[in-house]
Design an enzyme around this catalytic site. Structure first.
Site, PDB file in Angstrom:
ATOM      1  N   THR A 138       0.817  -1.206   0.000  1.00 27.32           N
ATOM      2  CA  THR A 138       0.000   0.000   0.000  1.00 27.32           C
ATOM      3  C   THR A 138       0.854   1.261   0.000  1.00 27.32           C
ATOM      4  O   THR A 138       1.986   1.240   0.482  1.00 27.32           O
ATOM      5  CB  THR A 138      -0.899  -0.013   1.264  1.00 27.32           C
ATOM      6  N   ASP A 139       0.277   2.359  -0.467  1.00 25.12           N
ATOM      7  CA  ASP A 139       0.987   3.646  -0.402  1.00 25.12           C
ATOM      8  C   ASP A 139       1.054   4.178   1.034  1.00 25.12           C
ATOM      9  O   ASP A 139       1.801   5.109   1.318  1.00 25.12           O
ATOM     10  CB  ASP A 139       0.329   4.683  -1.324  1.00 25.12           C
ATOM     11  N   GLU A 140       0.254   3.580   1.946  1.00 19.23           N
ATOM     12  CA  GLU A 140       0.236   4.090   3.325  1.00 19.23           C
ATOM     13  C   GLU A 140       1.568   3.882   4.031  1.00 19.23           C
ATOM     14  O   GLU A 140       1.821   4.512   5.061  1.00 19.23           O
ATOM     15  CB  GLU A 140      -0.900   3.434   4.123  1.00 19.23           C
ATOM     16  N   TYR A 146      -1.850  -0.476  11.064  1.00 20.30           N
ATOM     17  CA  TYR A 146      -1.990  -1.149   9.763  1.00 20.30           C
ATOM     18  C   TYR A 146      -0.794  -0.855   8.864  1.00 20.30           C
ATOM     19  O   TYR A 146      -0.137  -1.769   8.353  1.00 20.30           O
ATOM     20  CB  TYR A 146      -3.291  -0.705   9.071  1.00 20.30           C
ATOM     21  N   LYS A 163       2.185  -3.305   7.351  1.00 18.55           N
ATOM     22  CA  LYS A 163       2.451  -3.500   5.915  1.00 18.55           C
ATOM     23  C   LYS A 163       3.898  -3.108   5.599  1.00 18.55           C
ATOM     24  O   LYS A 163       4.566  -3.767   4.800  1.00 18.55           O
ATOM     25  CB  LYS A 163       1.479  -2.672   5.064  1.00 18.55           C
TER      26      LYS A 163
HETATM   27  P1  NAD Z   1      -9.650  -7.234   2.143  1.00 24.00           P
HETATM   28  O1  NAD Z   1      -9.660  -6.936   3.596  1.00 24.00           O
HETATM   29  O2  NAD Z   1     -10.865  -6.950   1.340  1.00 24.00           O
HETATM   30  O3  NAD Z   1      -9.307  -8.788   1.922  1.00 24.00           O
HETATM   31  C1  NAD Z   1      -8.309  -9.441   2.631  1.00 24.00           C
HETATM   32  C2  NAD Z   1      -8.468 -10.945   2.378  1.00 24.00           C
HETATM   33  O4  NAD Z   1      -7.398 -11.615   3.090  1.00 24.00           O
HETATM   34  C3  NAD Z   1      -9.790 -11.522   2.887  1.00 24.00           C
HETATM   35  O5  NAD Z   1     -10.329 -12.399   1.935  1.00 24.00           O
HETATM   36  C4  NAD Z   1      -9.383 -12.277   4.153  1.00 24.00           C
HETATM   37  O6  NAD Z   1     -10.227 -13.370   4.446  1.00 24.00           O
HETATM   38  C5  NAD Z   1      -7.970 -12.729   3.802  1.00 24.00           C
HETATM   39  N1  NAD Z   1      -7.131 -12.970   4.984  1.00 24.00           N
HETATM   40  C6  NAD Z   1      -6.971 -12.155   6.068  1.00 24.00           C
HETATM   41  N2  NAD Z   1      -6.139 -12.747   6.946  1.00 24.00           N
HETATM   42  C7  NAD Z   1      -5.750 -13.921   6.411  1.00 24.00           C
HETATM   43  C8  NAD Z   1      -4.886 -14.976   6.823  1.00 24.00           C
HETATM   44  N3  NAD Z   1      -4.247 -14.936   8.013  1.00 24.00           N
HETATM   45  N4  NAD Z   1      -4.702 -16.036   6.005  1.00 24.00           N
HETATM   46  C9  NAD Z   1      -5.339 -16.108   4.814  1.00 24.00           C
HETATM   47  N5  NAD Z   1      -6.192 -15.155   4.371  1.00 24.00           N
HETATM   48  C10 NAD Z   1      -6.376 -14.090   5.159  1.00 24.00           C
HETATM   49  O7  NAD Z   1      -8.382  -6.492   1.560  1.00 24.00           O
HETATM   50  P2  NAD Z   1      -8.182  -5.791   0.145  1.00 24.00           P
HETATM   51  O8  NAD Z   1      -8.688  -4.421   0.215  1.00 24.00           O
HETATM   52  O9  NAD Z   1      -8.647  -6.701  -0.921  1.00 24.00           O
HETATM   53  O10 NAD Z   1      -6.584  -5.688   0.122  1.00 24.00           O
HETATM   54  C11 NAD Z   1      -5.793  -6.761  -0.394  1.00 24.00           C
HETATM   55  C12 NAD Z   1      -4.335  -6.391  -0.261  1.00 24.00           C
HETATM   56  O11 NAD Z   1      -4.068  -5.189  -0.979  1.00 24.00           O
HETATM   57  C13 NAD Z   1      -3.877  -6.129   1.172  1.00 24.00           C
HETATM   58  O12 NAD Z   1      -2.592  -6.671   1.324  1.00 24.00           O
HETATM   59  C14 NAD Z   1      -3.856  -4.619   1.283  1.00 24.00           C
HETATM   60  O13 NAD Z   1      -2.894  -4.203   2.224  1.00 24.00           O
HETATM   61  C15 NAD Z   1      -3.460  -4.235  -0.117  1.00 24.00           C
HETATM   62  N6  NAD Z   1      -3.957  -2.904  -0.586  1.00 24.00           N
HETATM   63  C16 NAD Z   1      -5.271  -2.559  -0.461  1.00 24.00           C
HETATM   64  C17 NAD Z   1      -5.712  -1.331  -0.965  1.00 24.00           C
HETATM   65  C18 NAD Z   1      -7.163  -0.906  -0.871  1.00 24.00           C
HETATM   66  O14 NAD Z   1      -7.471   0.254  -1.173  1.00 24.00           O
HETATM   67  N7  NAD Z   1      -8.083  -1.776  -0.497  1.00 24.00           N
HETATM   68  C19 NAD Z   1      -4.794  -0.469  -1.563  1.00 24.00           C
HETATM   69  C20 NAD Z   1      -3.451  -0.853  -1.656  1.00 24.00           C
HETATM   70  C21 NAD Z   1      -3.051  -2.088  -1.168  1.00 24.00           C
HETATM   71  O1  DAU Z   2      -4.114   3.978   0.545  1.00 28.89           O
HETATM   72  C1  DAU Z   2      -4.345   2.606   0.429  1.00 28.89           C
HETATM   73  C2  DAU Z   2      -5.196   2.126   1.592  1.00 28.89           C
HETATM   74  O2  DAU Z   2      -6.528   2.577   1.339  1.00 28.89           O
HETATM   75  C3  DAU Z   2      -5.178   0.617   1.767  1.00 28.89           C
HETATM   76  O3  DAU Z   2      -3.881   0.202   2.087  1.00 28.89           O
HETATM   77  C4  DAU Z   2      -6.147   0.175   2.876  1.00 28.89           C
HETATM   78  O4  DAU Z   2      -6.196  -1.233   2.965  1.00 28.89           O
HETATM   79  C5  DAU Z   2      -7.534   0.704   2.520  1.00 28.89           C
HETATM   80  O5  DAU Z   2      -8.444   0.387   3.553  1.00 28.89           O
HETATM   81  C6  DAU Z   2      -7.495   2.219   2.312  1.00 28.89           C
HETATM   82  O6  DAU Z   2      -7.176   2.872   3.568  1.00 28.89           O
HETATM   83  P1  DAU Z   2      -7.920   4.200   4.034  1.00 28.89           P
HETATM   84  O7  DAU Z   2      -7.791   4.343   5.483  1.00 28.89           O
HETATM   85  O8  DAU Z   2      -7.495   5.360   3.202  1.00 28.89           O
HETATM   86  O9  DAU Z   2      -9.433   3.815   3.592  1.00 28.89           O
HETATM   87  P2  DAU Z   2     -10.843   4.093   4.306  1.00 28.89           P
HETATM   88  O10 DAU Z   2     -11.889   3.748   3.300  1.00 28.89           O
HETATM   89  O11 DAU Z   2     -10.919   3.486   5.648  1.00 28.89           O
HETATM   90  O12 DAU Z   2     -10.815   5.683   4.475  1.00 28.89           O
HETATM   91  C7  DAU Z   2     -10.636   6.552   3.374  1.00 28.89           C
HETATM   92  C8  DAU Z   2     -10.615   7.975   3.923  1.00 28.89           C
HETATM   93  O13 DAU Z   2     -11.925   8.309   4.395  1.00 28.89           O
HETATM   94  C9  DAU Z   2      -9.691   8.156   5.114  1.00 28.89           C
HETATM   95  O14 DAU Z   2      -9.073   9.424   5.033  1.00 28.89           O
HETATM   96  C10 DAU Z   2     -10.612   8.082   6.320  1.00 28.89           C
HETATM   97  C11 DAU Z   2     -11.919   8.633   5.792  1.00 28.89           C
HETATM   98  N1  DAU Z   2     -13.152   8.059   6.377  1.00 28.89           N
HETATM   99  C12 DAU Z   2     -13.279   6.707   6.405  1.00 28.89           C
HETATM  100  C13 DAU Z   2     -14.414   6.124   6.927  1.00 28.89           C
HETATM  101  C14 DAU Z   2     -14.565   4.627   6.968  1.00 28.89           C
HETATM  102  C15 DAU Z   2     -14.159   8.880   6.850  1.00 28.89           C
HETATM  103  O15 DAU Z   2     -14.046  10.140   6.793  1.00 28.89           O
HETATM  104  N2  DAU Z   2     -15.288   8.311   7.368  1.00 28.89           N
HETATM  105  C16 DAU Z   2     -15.456   6.960   7.449  1.00 28.89           C
HETATM  106  O16 DAU Z   2     -16.514   6.506   7.978  1.00 28.89           O
END
Ligand code: NAD
Ligand code: DAU
Length: 369
Positions: free
Chosen positions: A138-140, A164, A168
């Site tokens: 992730t970019d975080e 988190y 990562k």
């Molecule tokens: P998600 O939470 O939707 O899915 C995570 C999946 O991993 C689920 O299916 C869960 O059951 C599985 N999982 C969790 N713990 C596990 C374990 N111990 N063993 C096996 N499976 C397990 O997450 P996502 O949003 O699809 O993100 C996927 C990946 O991409 C993550 O590594 C996240 O850090 C990264 N990522 C997410 C975003 C985003 O915006 N969602 C952006 C950049 C990177």
């Molecule tokens: O940047 C990549 C990341 O993006 C991934 O690595 C994470 O897995 C993914 O969950 C996401 O993280 P964020 O924290 O940015 O996503 P979230 O949807 O939780 O929040 C997006 C923004 O909105 C953040 O600045 C917090 C804000 N927010 C979120 C929620 C859930 C609110 O203002 N209100 C809310 O109820």
């Protein structure tokens, strides 16, 4: 190269998009290793679940023996590692599963996969030479951007802010150390915020769509001026497959959509789309935007993320297909059309989290106008 894929976390939001593309688009063999936490939904893979190219293994990546057996039986060419605890707010409320899955789980997977790869050099050196381990991050990990024009590049120093992002960052460091020490053939990607279909409704975009449709408050943290760089999930899935198959070993690629938008703007755009696509509002709601409610800020909240994706664009020729406008419209429409999926994932455990997390928030009472 790349015909047999082992994907971890494939029942999640991004993993399910990758697997749908690999199985139905590219006709690859895929084994999905997923623990099915609250965030993992086999329903998201319904479209390909009965395809003979797809195998599901219900397992925890921390369980070395089971993962080892999956490698032995399936013999992957590529491992794409997505399994993780992914929600920042949950990591603040309880970091333990983040340490366990994101750090210990990644370590366990690295060691099992490395032993498999070492053995492969003896039995099938050609296959071993083409093997890739793709770590999805992730970019975080880069933390907050300070200057208004700054962008994350692949060499931006790590400065994670939340449990988190720290977990990562740790996993990225492990993967890089394994690459350098053992010559382990890895690629790493760091992507910005994804949105799209099958997104678990604890995250900003789906939460706002579903709350608005239910006539519930739309909780914006702090003043809502935080900026995220939004990417449509299918664009991310295509980028991941490209990096896994064409990326250079040892390299990192940043992935982003050039869509910097404040959180408040995201919520306002969702409200505008709902006015158009779902004009039959819940009782008592005049305009969806009247539901916008400012609540206590997320502790340690990063103000701005933005990605410089020029490396993947230049070297691998990837560009996103969706703009934020087209992607958000598709997403809102998908949630309106897929009440069944939503109903199934918003189980008791989900409701408990929403009640606990938002119930504790101090709502400042000031509705947006
Ligand atoms: P998600 O939470 O939707 O899915 C995570 C999946 O991993 C689920 O299916 C869960 O059951 C599985 N999982 C969790 N713990 C596990 C374990 N111990 N063993 C096996 N499976 C397990 O997450 P996502 O949003 O699809 O993100 C996927 C990946 O991409 C993550 O590594 C996240 O850090 C990264 N990522 C997410 C975003 C985003 O915006 N969602 C952006 C950049 C990177
Ligand atoms: O940047 C990549 C990341 O993006 C991934 O690595 C994470 O897995 C993914 O969950 C996401 O993280 P964020 O924290 O940015 O996503 P979230 O949807 O939780 O929040 C997006 C923004 O909105 C953040 O600045 C917090 C804000 N927010 C979120 C929620 C859930 C609110 O203002 N209100 C809310 O109820």
């Amino acid at each position: 190269m790349g015909s047999r894929w082992l994907v971890t976390g494939g029942a999640g939001f991004i993993g399910s998009s990758v697997i749908r593309e690999l199985v139905s688009g590219m006709r690859c063999d895929v084994v999905n290793v997923d623990k099915l936490t609250y965030a993992g939904n086999p329903d998201s893979l319904k479209a390909i679940a009965s395809d003979s190219r797809y195998t599901f293994v219900h397992a925890d990546i921390c369980d070395a023996a089971t993962v080892q057996e999956v490698f032995r039986r399936f013999g992957p060419d590529v491992v794409m590692h997505l399994a993780a605890e992914s929600h920042v707010d949950r990591s603040i409320a309880g970091p333990a599963p983040f340490i366990e899955t994101n750090i210990v789980g990644t370590y366990t997977l690295l060691e099992v996969a490395r032993a498999y790869w070492k053995a492969l050099w003896e039995s099938d050196p050609r296959k071993a030479g083409g093997f890739r381990f793709h770590h999805v991050s992730t970019d975080e990990v880069y933390g907050d951007l300070q200057g208004a024009e700054d962008l994350f590049i692949e060499t931006t120093p790590y400065a994670p802010s939340s449990p988190y992002s720290a977990s990562k960052a740790s996993s990225d460091h492990l993967v890089r150390a394994w690459q350098r020490t053992y010559g382990w053939p890895t690629v790493i990607t760091n992507c910005s915020n994804n949105y799209g279909p099958y997104h678990f409704p604890e995250k900003l975009v789906p939460l706002m769509i579903l709350n608005a449709r239910a006539g519930k408050p739309l909780p914006v943290y702090g003043n809502g001026h935080q900026v995220r760089d939004w990417l449509y999930v299918e664009d991310h899935a295509r980028a991941l497959i490209k990096v896994a198959t064409e990326g250079e070993v040892g390299e990192t690629y940043n992935i982003g959509g050039h869509n910097e938008v404040t959180n408040l703007e995201v919520v306002e755009r969702i409200c505008e789309l709902l006015e158009e696509l779902a004009p039959d509002k819940p009782e008592g709601v005049k305009q969806y935007r009247d539901l916008i409610t400012f609540v206590a800020d997320r502790p340690g909240h990063d103000l701005r993320y933005a990605i410089d994706a020029s490396k993947i664009e230049r070297e691998l020729g990837w560009v996103p297909s969706e703009t934020f406008e087209t992607g958000l419209r598709k997403t809102v429409q998908w949630y309106l059309d897929n009440g069944d999926w939503v109903g199934r994932v918003t189980s008791g455990a989900y409701r408990e989290w929403v009640e606990k997390h938002y119930g504790e928030q101090a709502v400042d009472g000031a509705h947006h106008d």
